[in-house]
Design a protein around this motif. Structure first.
Motif, PDB file in Angstrom:
ATOM      1  N   ASN A  35      40.625  37.026  39.193  1.00  0.00           N
ATOM      2  CA  ASN A  35      40.495  38.082  40.202  1.00  0.00           C
ATOM      3  C   ASN A  35      39.039  38.451  40.461  1.00  0.00           C
ATOM      4  OD1 ASN A  35      43.198  39.015  41.199  1.00  0.00           O
ATOM      5  ND2 ASN A  35      43.599  39.169  39.026  1.00  0.00           N
ATOM      6  N   LEU A  36      38.200  38.401  39.427  1.00  0.00           N
ATOM      7  CA  LEU A  36      36.764  38.650  39.626  1.00  0.00           C
ATOM      8  C   LEU A  36      36.147  37.586  40.519  1.00  0.00           C
ATOM      9  CD1 LEU A  36      35.553  39.805  36.082  1.00  0.00           C
ATOM     10  CD2 LEU A  36      35.613  41.179  38.170  1.00  0.00           C
ATOM     11  N   ILE A  37      36.565  36.326  40.320  1.00  0.00           N
ATOM     12  CA  ILE A  37      36.065  35.235  41.159  1.00  0.00           C
ATOM     13  C   ILE A  37      36.484  35.461  42.616  1.00  0.00           C
ATOM     14  CG2 ILE A  37      36.310  32.763  41.668  1.00  0.00           C
ATOM     15  CD1 ILE A  37      36.520  32.319  38.621  1.00  0.00           C
ATOM     16  N   ILE A  38      37.737  35.872  42.824  1.00  0.00           N
ATOM     17  CA  ILE A  38      38.226  36.146  44.180  1.00  0.00           C
ATOM     18  C   ILE A  38      37.404  37.262  44.826  1.00  0.00           C
ATOM     19  CG2 ILE A  38      40.157  37.128  45.480  1.00  0.00           C
ATOM     20  CD1 ILE A  38      42.043  35.579  43.639  1.00  0.00           C
ATOM     21  N   ILE A  39      37.130  38.332  44.064  1.00  0.00           N
ATOM     22  CA  ILE A  39      36.349  39.459  44.596  1.00  0.00           C
ATOM     23  C   ILE A  39      34.947  39.006  44.998  1.00  0.00           C
ATOM     24  CG2 ILE A  39      35.294  41.677  44.006  1.00  0.00           C
ATOM     25  CD1 ILE A  39      37.756  42.105  42.121  1.00  0.00           C
ATOM     26  N   VAL A  40      34.287  38.233  44.124  1.00  0.00           N
ATOM     27  CA  VAL A  40      32.928  37.753  44.400  1.00  0.00           C
ATOM     28  C   VAL A  40      32.916  36.842  45.622  1.00  0.00           C
ATOM     29  CG1 VAL A  40      31.041  36.324  43.514  1.00  0.00           C
ATOM     30  CG2 VAL A  40      32.142  37.990  42.017  1.00  0.00           C
ATOM     31  N   SER A  57      41.009  41.301  48.345  1.00  0.00           N
ATOM     32  CA  SER A  57      40.013  41.746  47.357  1.00  0.00           C
ATOM     33  C   SER A  57      40.403  43.094  46.766  1.00  0.00           C
ATOM     34  CB  SER A  57      38.618  41.827  47.993  1.00  0.00           C
ATOM     35  OG  SER A  57      38.558  42.857  48.969  1.00  0.00           O
ATOM     36  N   THR A  58      40.963  43.975  47.596  1.00  0.00           N
ATOM     37  CA  THR A  58      41.465  45.257  47.096  1.00  0.00           C
ATOM     38  C   THR A  58      42.605  45.033  46.118  1.00  0.00           C
ATOM     39  OG1 THR A  58      40.905  46.296  49.214  1.00  0.00           O
ATOM     40  CG2 THR A  58      42.391  47.508  47.770  1.00  0.00           C
ATOM     41  N   PHE A  59      43.479  44.098  46.457  1.00  0.00           N
ATOM     42  CA  PHE A  59      44.592  43.735  45.579  1.00  0.00           C
ATOM     43  C   PHE A  59      44.077  43.179  44.253  1.00  0.00           C
ATOM     44  CE2 PHE A  59      48.007  40.956  44.063  1.00  0.00           C
ATOM     45  CZ  PHE A  59      49.109  41.790  44.173  1.00  0.00           C
ATOM     46  N   ALA A  60      43.004  42.386  44.299  1.00  0.00           N
ATOM     47  CA  ALA A  60      42.425  41.816  43.079  1.00  0.00           C
ATOM     48  C   ALA A  60      41.860  42.907  42.167  1.00  0.00           C
ATOM     49  CB  ALA A  60      41.326  40.810  43.449  1.00  0.00           C
ATOM     50  N   VAL A  61      41.183  43.893  42.760  1.00  0.00           N
ATOM     51  CA  VAL A  61      40.683  45.043  41.981  1.00  0.00           C
ATOM     52  C   VAL A  61      41.848  45.779  41.318  1.00  0.00           C
ATOM     53  CG1 VAL A  61      39.541  47.297  42.134  1.00  0.00           C
ATOM     54  CG2 VAL A  61      38.613  45.336  43.385  1.00  0.00           C
ATOM     55  N   LEU A  62      42.898  45.987  42.098  1.00  0.00           N
ATOM     56  CA  LEU A  62      44.094  46.671  41.609  1.00  0.00           C
ATOM     57  C   LEU A  62      44.729  45.912  40.446  1.00  0.00           C
ATOM     58  CD1 LEU A  62      46.204  48.930  41.927  1.00  0.00           C
ATOM     59  CD2 LEU A  62      47.282  47.567  43.722  1.00  0.00           C
ATOM     60  N   ASN A 276      48.939  35.224  40.194  1.00  0.00           N
ATOM     61  CA  ASN A 276      48.433  35.662  41.503  1.00  0.00           C
ATOM     62  C   ASN A 276      47.106  35.025  41.919  1.00  0.00           C
ATOM     63  OD1 ASN A 276      50.680  37.205  41.874  1.00  0.00           O
ATOM     64  ND2 ASN A 276      49.714  39.165  41.437  1.00  0.00           N
ATOM     65  N   PRO A 277      46.079  34.952  41.043  1.00  0.00           N
ATOM     66  CA  PRO A 277      44.826  34.308  41.479  1.00  0.00           C
ATOM     67  C   PRO A 277      45.027  32.859  41.896  1.00  0.00           C
ATOM     68  CG  PRO A 277      44.478  35.558  39.455  1.00  0.00           C
ATOM     69  CD  PRO A 277      45.959  35.517  39.686  1.00  0.00           C
ATOM     70  N   PHE A 278      45.922  32.133  41.211  1.00  0.00           N
ATOM     71  CA  PHE A 278      46.185  30.736  41.568  1.00  0.00           C
ATOM     72  C   PHE A 278      46.916  30.642  42.904  1.00  0.00           C
ATOM     73  CE2 PHE A 278      45.879  30.753  36.922  1.00  0.00           C
ATOM     74  CZ  PHE A 278      44.918  29.759  36.723  1.00  0.00           C
ATOM     75  N   ILE A 279      47.852  31.566  43.122  1.00  0.00           N
ATOM     76  CA  ILE A 279      48.605  31.564  44.382  1.00  0.00           C
ATOM     77  C   ILE A 279      47.678  31.795  45.565  1.00  0.00           C
ATOM     78  CG2 ILE A 279      50.376  32.771  45.726  1.00  0.00           C
ATOM     79  CD1 ILE A 279      51.773  33.394  43.035  1.00  0.00           C
TER      80      ILE A 279
END
Length: 305
Positions: A35-40, A57-62, A276-279
């Motif tokens: 999720n950190l990678i997705i946010i960055v 990105s909001t979902f990743a923070v959550l 989720n990050p993989f999806i």
């Protein structure tokens, strides 16, 4: 009166607790890192500066916050045997965990609305989904989720606990606490049912209706390539929503605090956040392109410092 609770967690598994500890630890690390990678990526890659990826990105923070509220305590429980949690810590965890879970329910609805608007009104999408609107839409689920969580937590915290203090779960959750109460829990249970209707049942019906509308539109698109592109932008979100609501509805629509609830809770607190990050990356061509661009930039930096 009870001053602290004992989280029984998975004590019955005995020798398997070490294996469960390793699985949960690796899942937590992968979830947070992914999720950190997705946010960055979303914050730095111009290709991903769109409302859809802002919601992701909001979902990743959550997701990072959601797993951090529950998993570290579970890891401590599994490896050290420290099963104690104070009254205040327990209800703080209950409030934050439920608040984040309810926020996720509403955010998934917002993401479905965004996809419906993009598919069904592509010419007006940019004009409608301006920064002010999508920022407000991203923040609204947090307000609604924690407002409803304060209601359920407030009623549950007013219960009297004067008997057993052993919670048959790995987190402080509503149903197990209601089962321990030695006072009338009817208002607490009613608030739980109302919260389940507002944050689980209604959102599920809204998402189903939105995706029925989306799929109906996609089927009318001429050409296989156009259909595939439209489906690819929606399928990731639909998979995530199905995984999250699947286990959550079983646990919270009919809250019993039974033995199976904690195993079902593992699905939406550990397994779903792990996937989720993989999806969102493996099924998304834009994210794959962004990753490739980032790698190429790093290679060029090393070649031409």
């Amino acid at each position: 009166m009870v001053q602290e609770f004992i989280l029984i967690a998975f004590s019955s598994l005995k020798q398997l607790q070490i294996l469960l500890f390793l699985f949960v630890l690796v899942s937590y690390i992968i979830c947070v890192t992914g999720n950190l990678i997705i946010i960055v990526l979303i914050r730095t890659e111009p290709l991903l500066q769109t409302p859809m990826y802002f919601f992701i990105s909001t979902f990743a923070v959550l997701e990072i916050m959601f797993v951090t509220v529950s998993i570290p305590k579970l890891l401590d429980n599994l490896i050290s045997g420290n099963k104690r949690i104070s009254f205040i810590e327990c209800f703080t965890q209950l409030f934050v965990f439920n608040g984040l879970g309810m926020t996720e329910c509403y955010l998934l609805v917002v993401m479905a609305i965004d996809r419906d608007l993009a598919i069904n009104s592509p010419l007006h999408y940019s004009a409608i989904m301006r920064k002010e609107l999508y920022t407000t839409l991203a923040m609204a689920p947090w307000v609604g989720g924690f407002a409803i969580s304060s209601l359920t937590t407030g009623y549950t915290s007013q219960l009297k606990f004067c008997g057993s203090n052993q919670i048959n779960h790995f987190i402080c959750d509503v149903a197990p606490l209601q089962n321990l109460s030695c006072s009338d829990a009817s208002m607490s249970k009613l608030s739980t049912v109302v919260a389940a209707i507002l944050t689980a049942i209604f959102p599920v019906f809204i998402i189903i209706a939105l995706y029925a509308h989306i799929i109906n539109t996609i089927l009318k698109i001429k050409g296989a390539e156009g259909k595939q592109k439209a489906f690819s932008t929606c399928s990731s979100h639909l998979i995530v929503a199905s995984l999250f609501y699947g286990a959550g509805l079983v646990v919270y629509v009919r809250p019993t605090g039974g033995e199976n609830d904690k195993f079902l809770a593992l699905i939406y607190t550990v397994l779903t956040p792990l996937l989720n990050p993989f999806i969102y990356t493996l099924r998304n061509n834009d994210v794959k392109t962004a990753v490739n661009n980032l790698i190429l930039k790093k290679i060029n930096v090393f070649k031409h410092p």
